[in-house]
Design a protein around this motif. Structure first.
Motif, PDB file in Angstrom:
ATOM      1  N   UNK A  11     -27.577 -25.971  -0.548  1.00  0.00           N
ATOM      2  CA  UNK A  11     -26.928 -27.071  -1.267  1.00  0.00           C
ATOM      3  C   UNK A  11     -25.535 -27.388  -0.746  1.00  0.00           C
ATOM      4  N   UNK A  64     -31.516 -14.777  -4.340  1.00  0.00           N
ATOM      5  CA  UNK A  64     -32.076 -16.094  -4.654  1.00  0.00           C
ATOM      6  C   UNK A  64     -30.962 -17.106  -4.886  1.00  0.00           C
ATOM      7  N   UNK A  65     -29.950 -16.679  -5.629  1.00  0.00           N
ATOM      8  CA  UNK A  65     -28.822 -17.559  -5.932  1.00  0.00           C
ATOM      9  C   UNK A  65     -28.087 -17.960  -4.653  1.00  0.00           C
ATOM     10  N   UNK A  79     -30.814 -18.382 -12.408  1.00  0.00           N
ATOM     11  CA  UNK A  79     -30.097 -18.851 -13.595  1.00  0.00           C
ATOM     12  C   UNK A  79     -30.739 -18.325 -14.886  1.00  0.00           C
ATOM     13  N   UNK A  97     -22.553 -13.034 -14.495  1.00  0.00           N
ATOM     14  CA  UNK A  97     -23.619 -12.025 -14.542  1.00  0.00           C
ATOM     15  C   UNK A  97     -23.649 -11.201 -13.258  1.00  0.00           C
ATOM     16  N   UNK A 145     -22.302 -19.062 -15.362  1.00  0.00           N
ATOM     17  CA  UNK A 145     -22.933 -17.910 -16.021  1.00  0.00           C
ATOM     18  C   UNK A 145     -23.458 -16.923 -14.975  1.00  0.00           C
ATOM     19  N   UNK A 146     -24.056 -17.468 -13.909  1.00  0.00           N
ATOM     20  CA  UNK A 146     -24.579 -16.605 -12.853  1.00  0.00           C
ATOM     21  C   UNK A 146     -23.445 -15.819 -12.188  1.00  0.00           C
ATOM     22  N   UNK A 154     -24.546 -23.411 -15.315  1.00  0.00           N
ATOM     23  CA  UNK A 154     -25.470 -22.334 -14.953  1.00  0.00           C
ATOM     24  C   UNK A 154     -24.866 -21.431 -13.881  1.00  0.00           C
ATOM     25  N   UNK A 155     -24.178 -22.044 -12.921  1.00  0.00           N
ATOM     26  CA  UNK A 155     -23.556 -21.249 -11.852  1.00  0.00           C
ATOM     27  C   UNK A 155     -22.383 -20.429 -12.393  1.00  0.00           C
ATOM     28  N   UNK A 205     -19.483 -25.025  -9.874  1.00  0.00           N
ATOM     29  CA  UNK A 205     -19.808 -26.454 -10.019  1.00  0.00           C
ATOM     30  C   UNK A 205     -20.688 -26.803 -11.216  1.00  0.00           C
ATOM     31  N   UNK A 206     -21.434 -25.846 -11.743  1.00  0.00           N
ATOM     32  CA  UNK A 206     -22.288 -26.140 -12.900  1.00  0.00           C
ATOM     33  C   UNK A 206     -22.150 -25.016 -13.924  1.00  0.00           C
ATOM     34  N   UNK A 254     -29.823 -14.703 -15.257  1.00  0.00           N
ATOM     35  CA  UNK A 254     -28.398 -14.521 -15.574  1.00  0.00           C
ATOM     36  C   UNK A 254     -28.094 -14.945 -17.010  1.00  0.00           C
ATOM     37  N   UNK A 304     -30.241 -20.287  -2.257  1.00  0.00           N
ATOM     38  CA  UNK A 304     -30.404 -21.661  -2.741  1.00  0.00           C
ATOM     39  C   UNK A 304     -29.105 -22.452  -2.596  1.00  0.00           C
ATOM     40  N   UNK A 305     -27.992 -21.822  -2.971  1.00  0.00           N
ATOM     41  CA  UNK A 305     -26.710 -22.531  -2.846  1.00  0.00           C
ATOM     42  C   UNK A 305     -26.342 -22.779  -1.379  1.00  0.00           C
TER      43      UNK A 305
END
Lengths: 215, 73
Positions: free
Chosen positions: A119, A111-112, B42, A21, A17-18, A14-15, A11-12, B45, A115-116
């Motif tokens: 959300x 953590x990712x 973020x 990674x 890229x995460x 940053x997400x 959705x974003x 990453x 948090x999601x």
């Protein structure tokens, strides 16, 4: 592998890229774990056909909704991390030393995912991932508890279940686990396996298309 | 600047890092996230391609600017 499929679909930015990674992290973790197994005298598992490939059913097919990514990230990844922690704190020297960096990286996956999870309403996917995580940990008094009694794992089945619940902020765990058809090697009750296209990529067949003739 | 994102509310965080103990922290970029935990995930990453000895994030809203390009001096 499934994480990587979302590196341009989350959705974003940053997400995205995460996702990439975390996918790379987990490929690295697989290499560490396979290397550790070899050192402990366990030959590589066969990956020549889908039936012998050991994965939880949640990973059988590509995810079609972000909530499935979130559920896998929050629940399955946490279950795998808890098992890695139990190994890192057990009495097998190779694992005590090799898994530390992996656990540092997994902290950010946790953590990712958590948090999601706040959300996104991942309801059904979350419950499915949790059920499959518990099946992957296995029933009480099976191999995991035996390894715990031998000191190789710092936690047994009950501890792992409890700790997983804590990682999920005390949400209610799924009830009525079914163990009929549970496969102790693949650690799942559902038949089936990973899709052929993904299996081909994992076996390196996709890359072979680009090799020169006879290469 | 308000962000239109999938999250109800987000904020921007500046990311600071350094490669050795003797150099000062410097800004390497920024991330946008709805909470501190996701911002940490973020930042790691997005900016972990270097061998940093230290990385930290700061909510941009917590930074007090004394002056900046284009502002009154």
């Amino acid at each position: 592998m499934r994480y990587a499929e979302w590196c341009i679909a989350a959705p974003t930015l940053e997400a995205d890229i995460a996702a990439a990674a975390m996918g790379l992290d987990d490929i690295g973790h697989s290499r560490v774990l396979y290397g550790s197994l070899r050192e402990l005298g366990t030959p590589d598992a066969g990956t020549d056909d889908g039936a012998s490939y050991a994965n939880v059913p949640f990973l059988d097919r590509p995810w079609t909704d972000w909530s499935e990514f979130v559920a896998a990230n929050a629940v399955l990844d946490s279950a795998f991390t808890l098992m890695m922690e139990a190994l890192a704190n057990g009495n097998v020297d190779v694992l005590r030393t090799r898994l530390k960096k992996m656990l540092q990286e997994e902290r950010y996956h946790t953590l990712h995912g958590r948090s999601w999870m706040q959300e996104v309403n991942a309801g059904a996917a979350l419950e499915r991932a949790w059920t499959e995580s518990l099946q992957w940990i296995g029933p009480e008094n099976s191999d995991v508890d035996e390894l715990h009694r031998a000191g190789r794992l710092a936690h047994g089945v009950r501890d792992l279940r409890r700790l997983l619940g804590e990682r999920l902020d005390g949400k209610t765990p799924p009830s009525g686990l079914e163990w009929g058809g549970w496969e102790p090697i693949r650690r799942r009750t559902q038949p089936g396996g990973i899709d052929q296209a993904t299996l081909d990529m994992l076996r390196g067949l996709a890359e072979k298309r680009y090799m020169p003739a006879g290469g | 600047m308000p962000y239109t994102r999938v999250h109800a509310e987000v904020q921007e965080y500046d990311v600071f890092a350094r490669k050795t103990r003797v150099e000062p922290l410097h800004q390497v970029g920024s991330v946008v996230a709805p909470d501190d935990n996701l911002a940490m995930a973020y930042a790691r990453a997005t900016y972990d391609e270097e061998r940093w000895v230290e990385m930290m994030i700061v909510p941009k809203a917590a930074i007090i600017s004394l002056w900046a390009p284009g502002g009154d001096t």
